[in-house]
Scaffold this motif. Structure first.
Motif, PDB file in Angstrom:
ATOM      1  N   SER A  61       0.762  -1.134  -0.113  1.00 57.31           N
ATOM      2  CA  SER A  61       0.127   0.001  -0.025  1.00 57.31           C
ATOM      3  C   SER A  61       0.850   1.247  -0.075  1.00 57.31           C
ATOM      4  N   PHE A  62       0.220   2.144  -0.272  1.00 53.85           N
ATOM      5  CA  PHE A  62       1.029   3.472  -0.376  1.00 53.85           C
ATOM      6  C   PHE A  62       1.495   3.824   1.210  1.00 53.85           C
ATOM      7  N   LEU A  63       0.613   3.424   2.012  1.00 53.20           N
ATOM      8  CA  LEU A  63       0.931   3.762   3.572  1.00 53.20           C
ATOM      9  C   LEU A  63       2.357   2.915   3.750  1.00 53.20           C
ATOM     10  N   GLY A  64       2.193   1.787   3.230  1.00 52.27           N
ATOM     11  CA  GLY A  64       3.307   0.940   3.505  1.00 52.27           C
ATOM     12  C   GLY A  64       4.802   1.309   2.576  1.00 52.27           C
ATOM     13  N   SER A  65       4.713   2.320   1.780  1.00 54.53           N
ATOM     14  CA  SER A  65       5.631   2.489   0.944  1.00 54.53           C
ATOM     15  C   SER A  65       6.866   3.610   1.823  1.00 54.53           C
ATOM     16  N   GLY A  66       6.202   4.178   2.793  1.00 56.31           N
ATOM     17  CA  GLY A  66       6.800   5.020   3.599  1.00 56.31           C
ATOM     18  C   GLY A  66       7.085   6.602   3.351  1.00 56.31           C
ATOM     19  N   VAL A  67       6.397   6.733   2.258  1.00 58.25           N
ATOM     20  CA  VAL A  67       6.371   8.155   1.842  1.00 58.25           C
ATOM     21  C   VAL A  67       5.214   8.923   2.405  1.00 58.25           C
ATOM     22  N   VAL A  68       5.558  10.180   2.845  1.00 58.58           N
ATOM     23  CA  VAL A  68       4.663  10.868   3.511  1.00 58.58           C
ATOM     24  C   VAL A  68       4.543  12.209   2.882  1.00 58.58           C
ATOM     25  N   VAL A  69       3.198  12.545   2.580  1.00 60.17           N
ATOM     26  CA  VAL A  69       2.947  13.855   1.686  1.00 60.17           C
ATOM     27  C   VAL A  69       2.265  14.854   2.864  1.00 60.17           C
ATOM     28  N   VAL A  70       3.124  16.158   2.760  1.00 61.46           N
ATOM     29  CA  VAL A  70       2.725  17.159   3.960  1.00 61.46           C
ATOM     30  C   VAL A  70       2.609  18.574   3.175  1.00 61.46           C
ATOM     31  N   LEU A  71       1.677  19.232   3.339  1.00 60.76           N
ATOM     32  CA  LEU A  71       1.199  20.358   2.790  1.00 60.76           C
ATOM     33  C   LEU A  71       1.435  21.506   3.622  1.00 60.76           C
ATOM     34  N   TYR A  72       1.954  22.519   3.454  1.00 60.43           N
ATOM     35  CA  TYR A  72       2.494  23.720   4.283  1.00 60.43           C
ATOM     36  C   TYR A  72       2.076  25.345   3.474  1.00 60.43           C
ATOM     37  N   GLN A  73       1.497  26.050   4.393  1.00 56.44           N
ATOM     38  CA  GLN A  73       1.363  27.530   3.932  1.00 56.44           C
ATOM     39  C   GLN A  73       2.045  28.551   4.774  1.00 56.44           C
ATOM     40  N   ASN A  74       2.857  29.332   4.095  1.00 52.11           N
ATOM     41  CA  ASN A  74       3.879  30.078   5.060  1.00 52.11           C
ATOM     42  C   ASN A  74       4.381  29.635   6.094  1.00 52.11           C
ATOM     43  N   GLY A  75       5.112  28.146   5.990  1.00 49.30           N
ATOM     44  CA  GLY A  75       5.858  27.541   6.791  1.00 49.30           C
ATOM     45  C   GLY A  75       4.930  26.866   7.931  1.00 49.30           C
ATOM     46  N   LYS A  76       3.680  26.688   7.822  1.00 51.17           N
ATOM     47  CA  LYS A  76       2.900  26.159   8.657  1.00 51.17           C
ATOM     48  C   LYS A  76       2.314  24.996   8.016  1.00 51.17           C
ATOM     49  N   GLU A  77       2.388  23.814   8.857  1.00 49.70           N
ATOM     50  CA  GLU A  77       1.874  22.635   8.042  1.00 49.70           C
ATOM     51  C   GLU A  77       0.420  22.724   8.322  1.00 49.70           C
ATOM     52  N   THR A 101       2.588  24.795  -0.550  1.00 47.19           N
ATOM     53  CA  THR A 101       3.850  23.850  -0.775  1.00 47.19           C
ATOM     54  C   THR A 101       3.520  22.503  -0.418  1.00 47.19           C
ATOM     55  N   VAL A 102       3.718  21.678  -1.480  1.00 45.76           N
ATOM     56  CA  VAL A 102       3.273  20.345  -1.372  1.00 45.76           C
ATOM     57  C   VAL A 102       4.906  19.396  -1.142  1.00 45.76           C
ATOM     58  N   LYS A 103       5.006  18.719  -0.190  1.00 47.58           N
ATOM     59  CA  LYS A 103       6.437  18.126   0.446  1.00 47.58           C
ATOM     60  C   LYS A 103       6.223  16.582   0.325  1.00 47.58           C
ATOM     61  N   MET A 104       6.881  15.885  -0.304  1.00 45.29           N
ATOM     62  CA  MET A 104       6.755  14.553   0.074  1.00 45.29           C
ATOM     63  C   MET A 104       8.268  13.813   0.631  1.00 45.29           C
TER      64      MET A 104
END
Length: 207
Positions: free
Chosen positions: A138-154, A190-193
């Motif tokens: 699964s994507f969850l098991g791939s270990g990649v986390v997707v986090v989004l930010y605005q002005n440095g705030k998650e 900002t989309v951070k993987m």
């Protein structure tokens, strides 16, 4: 100017009266004519009060216009501040396919779309299982986390139960994943993987 003719009028009247008393009719008539002329001139000239009233009216008009412009400018500034501090509740869709693909050790991520509705941004991407060991993952098991930010705030990620992250797929096959996040304002996202191993990768969505 009108004060000068008033003085001349008074002098002419006085001289006229004096001439008539002394029976100097010629000088009296001349003084009468001069007095009448001064009286007519004084009547035609605008008084100081009228001039002052005109100046006051013009000054009041200028002040009123200046106050109106100031209030309008203040109203526009207030409106601009309000719009910048709150998220506009509009429905927008952004094509992210031009961002290309992001390759990680055991996964490949290809952003496809971002949608905004009611202060929530939905991020869609195709995930390809590139795991070289497990038959299914699964994507969850791939270990990649997707986090989004605005002005440095998650951004707060909403429930991921329907995102598809837990669905297992075979190696070298793809699956669409989508995550929902609460927006803070109208600033770029900002989309951070972030993978377990290797460097993180990111790109920006201008909303």
């Amino acid at each position: 100017m009108s004060n000068l003719f008033v003085v001349l009028l008074l002098i002419a009247i006085g001289f006229m009266i004096y001439s008539f008393i002394k029976r100097k009719w010629k000088f009296g008539i001349i003084a009468l004519v001069i007095a009448f002329a001064c009286y007519m001139i004084v009547g035609l000239l605008p008084s100081n009060n009228q001039h002052k009233e005109k100046e006051i009216t013009q000054s009041s008009t200028k002040t009123s216009k200046s106050s109106s412009k100031t209030e309008k400018s203040s109203s526009e500034d207030s409106s601009a501040v309000s719009e910048s501090s709150e998220v506009k509740k509009v429905n927008n869709s952004f094509d992210l396919t031009n961002n290309g693909e992001y390759q990680f050790t055991d996964a490949n991520i290809k952003p496809t779309t971002a949608k905004i509705k009611n202060n929530v941004i939905s991020f869609y991407f195709d995930w390809r299982n590139d795991d070289g060991v497990a038959d299914k993952r699964s994507f969850l098991g791939s270990g990649v986390v997707v986090v989004l930010y605005q002005n440095g705030k998650e951004l707060n990620q909403k429930s991921s139960d329907l995102s598809g992250e837990k669905q297992k797929i075979s190696k070298n096959t793809s699956l669409e994943i989508n995550y929902d996040y609460d927006l803070i304002d109208n600033s770029p996202v900002t989309v951070k993987m972030i993978p377990l191993d290797g460097d993180s990768k990111e790109f920006v969505i201008n909303i």
